[in-house]
Structure formats: structure tokens, C-alpha cells
Design a protein around this motif. Sequence first.
Motif, short mmCIF file in Angstrom:
data_model
loop_
_atom_site.label_atom_id
_atom_site.label_comp_id
_atom_site.label_asym_id
_atom_site.label_seq_id
_atom_site.Cartn_x
_atom_site.Cartn_y
_atom_site.Cartn_z
N VAL A 146 -4.85 -10.20 -7.29
CA VAL A 146 -3.55 -9.56 -7.53
C VAL A 146 -2.39 -10.53 -7.33
O VAL A 146 -2.55 -11.60 -6.75
N LYS A 147 -1.21 -10.11 -7.81
CA LYS A 147 -0.01 -10.92 -7.66
C LYS A 147 0.99 -10.28 -6.71
O LYS A 147 2.16 -10.66 -6.66
N GLU A 148 0.55 -9.26 -6.00
CA GLU A 148 1.42 -8.60 -5.03
C GLU A 148 0.54 -8.25 -3.84
O GLU A 148 -0.51 -7.65 -4.02
N LEU A 149 0.97 -8.66 -2.65
CA LEU A 149 0.11 -8.49 -1.48
C LEU A 149 0.38 -7.14 -0.81
O LEU A 149 1.50 -6.89 -0.38
N HIS A 150 -0.61 -6.29 -0.76
CA HIS A 150 -0.49 -5.01 -0.06
C HIS A 150 -1.30 -5.06 1.23
O HIS A 150 -2.46 -5.48 1.20
N LEU A 151 -0.71 -4.64 2.34
CA LEU A 151 -1.42 -4.66 3.62
C LEU A 151 -1.28 -3.31 4.30
O LEU A 151 -0.19 -2.76 4.37
N GLU A 191 -1.85 4.98 1.53
CA GLU A 191 -1.17 4.35 0.39
C GLU A 191 -1.91 3.09 -0.04
O GLU A 191 -2.07 2.83 -1.23
N TYR A 192 -2.40 2.33 0.95
CA TYR A 192 -3.12 1.09 0.65
C TYR A 192 -4.42 1.42 -0.09
O TYR A 192 -4.74 0.81 -1.11
N ASN A 193 -5.16 2.40 0.43
CA ASN A 193 -6.43 2.75 -0.20
C ASN A 193 -6.25 3.21 -1.64
O ASN A 193 -7.03 2.89 -2.52
N LYS A 194 -5.15 3.96 -1.86
CA LYS A 194 -4.85 4.44 -3.21
C LYS A 194 -4.56 3.25 -4.13
O LYS A 194 -5.07 3.17 -5.24
N TRP A 195 -3.76 2.32 -3.60
CA TRP A 195 -3.38 1.15 -4.41
C TRP A 195 -4.59 0.31 -4.76
O TRP A 195 -4.78 -0.07 -5.90
N ILE A 196 -5.41 0.02 -3.73
CA ILE A 196 -6.56 -0.90 -3.96
C ILE A 196 -7.56 -0.26 -4.92
O ILE A 196 -8.19 -0.95 -5.73
#
Length: 384
Positions: A219-224, A334-339
Motif C-alpha cells: 500500500v501507499k498509505e500506512l494504517h496502524l 477501522e483498521y480491520n475493515k481497511w485491511i
Amino acid sequence: MTALLTLTVLVLVAIAIWQMTKIFELSQLKTESSSEVATDSDNKYNGYLLFAFLIFIYGITIFSFAKYTKVLLPEAASEHGGEYDQLMWVSFAIIFFVQTITQALLHYFGYKYRGEKGKKALFFADNDRLEFIWTIIPVIVLAGLILWGLYTWTNIMDVNDEDDPLIVELYAQQFNWTARYGGEDNVLGDASVRLIDINRANVLGLDESDPNASDDIIVKELHLPVGRKVNFMMRSQDVLHSAYMPHFRAQMNCVPGMITQFSFTPTITTEEIRLNPDVVDKVKRTNKIRAKKAAAGEPNSDPWEFDYVLLCNKICGKSHYNMQMKIIVETEEEYNKWIAEQTTFKETVMSGDTMEQEPNTVDVVVEEALKTETEVAVEDNPME
Ligand SMILES: [Cu+2]
């Protein structure tokens, strides 16, 4: 190892003090040879100048505090960040306290004991007790700071697999960042720059024969996710870069040919940090400048919203200043949804189908990889 390092530091400090004493002694030898003797009024004048200089340095200190405190980073958004900040602030406070007192004494005594006709200075060649005191106090304070620093450093740099950390690769190249998640198994597949195949969208050179690579997510955007430890594995494709995440008090060099590591636990979500008074203030100030730019019809004038950011902190080429990636810290849901919405390496490269991807995944990666330096150079820079 730490003990040896501490001992070495102490020995070096002692040698430095000894050398400085020698220089001081040497400088005492040639005071009487000068034929130009200052008059009483010269000395008085110079004494007043000392006071003027003292006022100047205090003035500029107060001015800097008032004007520049606001450019400091907001509160640390990582677990270790508080400890790091505390060490920095205590060091600052000690330096500031000692500096303020010693400068005042230095300038005052310079004035008080200025040369006057008929006045002879009381002097003594050495005083063991005095020398002991002014040596031992800095030694104790410095040793304390250094030991505390080493302890903090060891804590921060301890990258381990305890507490089920999220494994994320940060991949640096001139002049952009790419992130890779381990996917379902949370294990990164093997990769090598020799396996890079831009035409097949294998931009990070993942080894297609490694089963761990198939579910990796690029990805090009880091979600944590907030509150979960993240272990970063860093690679560089070309030159030395440095992954700098100032809001998390984190920085690690990215070195071609090796994997470097850093680990931290984010503690404040993006939503939350946007409500932090320091951040609110910074956004307000930045947008004021941007509104002025917009009125003048200049570029980079869209209103700005605060985001955590990964920057490059090694001057790696002409678009180095613009080498950055947005970081979003969010709740676990939110992270789980995104990933779950992201496509895996298998779905993109291995199937040979690179056309129907979500933006922000592989096609963007490829696009960026193919961009010329000049195109990158003229891009908007969202940082003020
Ligand atoms: Cu760089």
C-alpha cells in the motif's frame, strides 16, 4: 556491553577535562609580556559591555521561548515517546539552569574584578578542593544523564516479537515510500531488489515462490491500529534513506542491502490527535498562511488537515523534501475493515491482472515507480 560503554564514556570525559586544564595552564604563561596596558576607563567600559552582552543573551533566550515554542512537536503519540520526551526535557532543563546561572556569574565577576590601578588580584595557583568540586559535579550529572539515556535507548531499541506485534515493511526509494503488510499470516514474504519486475507490478521484488509472500499487502498509505505494537522492517532500493515518524518519536535509517528495524506502539488515533490543542493551533496558523496564498492565487493553498506522516530524514536526492507517506492511526475495527479491503500480492501480481485494483494499491505504486524525478519535484508539498 553497556557497562563497558559507560566506562569508556567516563574515561573520555576525564581525559577531556585533563586536556582542558593543561590548555588553561599554558594560556597563563604569557600575560605579562604585553606593552599595551588597558586603562581604568577601558576596563570599566569593557565591564559594562559584559553586562550588555548578558542582557542580550537573556533577551534572545526569552524571545526564542516566546516565539518558537509553538513549533515544537505535539505530545508523543507512541508508548515510548513519553520516556524519550522526558529525557530530552530533563536534559534541556539542566542545561538551561546551569547556563543561566553560570553566564550571570561569569559576566558579573568579569565586571566586579575588572583591572584597576593599585588593585592587585588575590590569586592562588591551584586549589584541590575547588577543582575537585567543579569536576565531580559535572561528572555525576553527565554520568547520570548518559546512564539514563543508555537505559532509555536500550528500551526503545529492543525489537522483539512479544505481544504479537503487527509486522510492516517500509520500503524506501527515490523519492517515495511503500508499505507492506504480512497479510493473514502476519509474515512478510522474502524479497530482493533483483526480483523487481515493474511490468508485472512486482515493485518490491517479492519472491513469488515464497508461500508467505502471496497474502502480503502492498500500500501507499500506512494504517496502524491504536494500542498494537508494530515492528517495522525497513529496506531501501537505492541510497541511504531514513524513516522518520516525528509524532511517534521514531527514526531509523533504511540501508540498501540490509533490513533495519524499529518498533513502537501508537497510542493516539489520528482523530484524537487532531483535537490536541497544539495541533489545532498549528492547523489554524498553517491555514491562515494558506488562505493568504489562496487570495494571492499561489499554489499549495488548499486548507490543510493534520495527519501523521512518515518522512525521509536523509538528504537522498533532489526530491528528498517531498518523500513522505501519510500515516493513519485508527481503532482496531477501522483498521480491520481497511485491511480487508486491500488486495493481496497474489490477487494482483500472481494472477497477472494488474488493471482492476483499488486506488492506493499496486497501480499507484507502479505509477509512482515510473514517475520521473522532475514530475515528483513539482508535486504539491502538503507540509508547511
Ligand atoms: Cu529519502
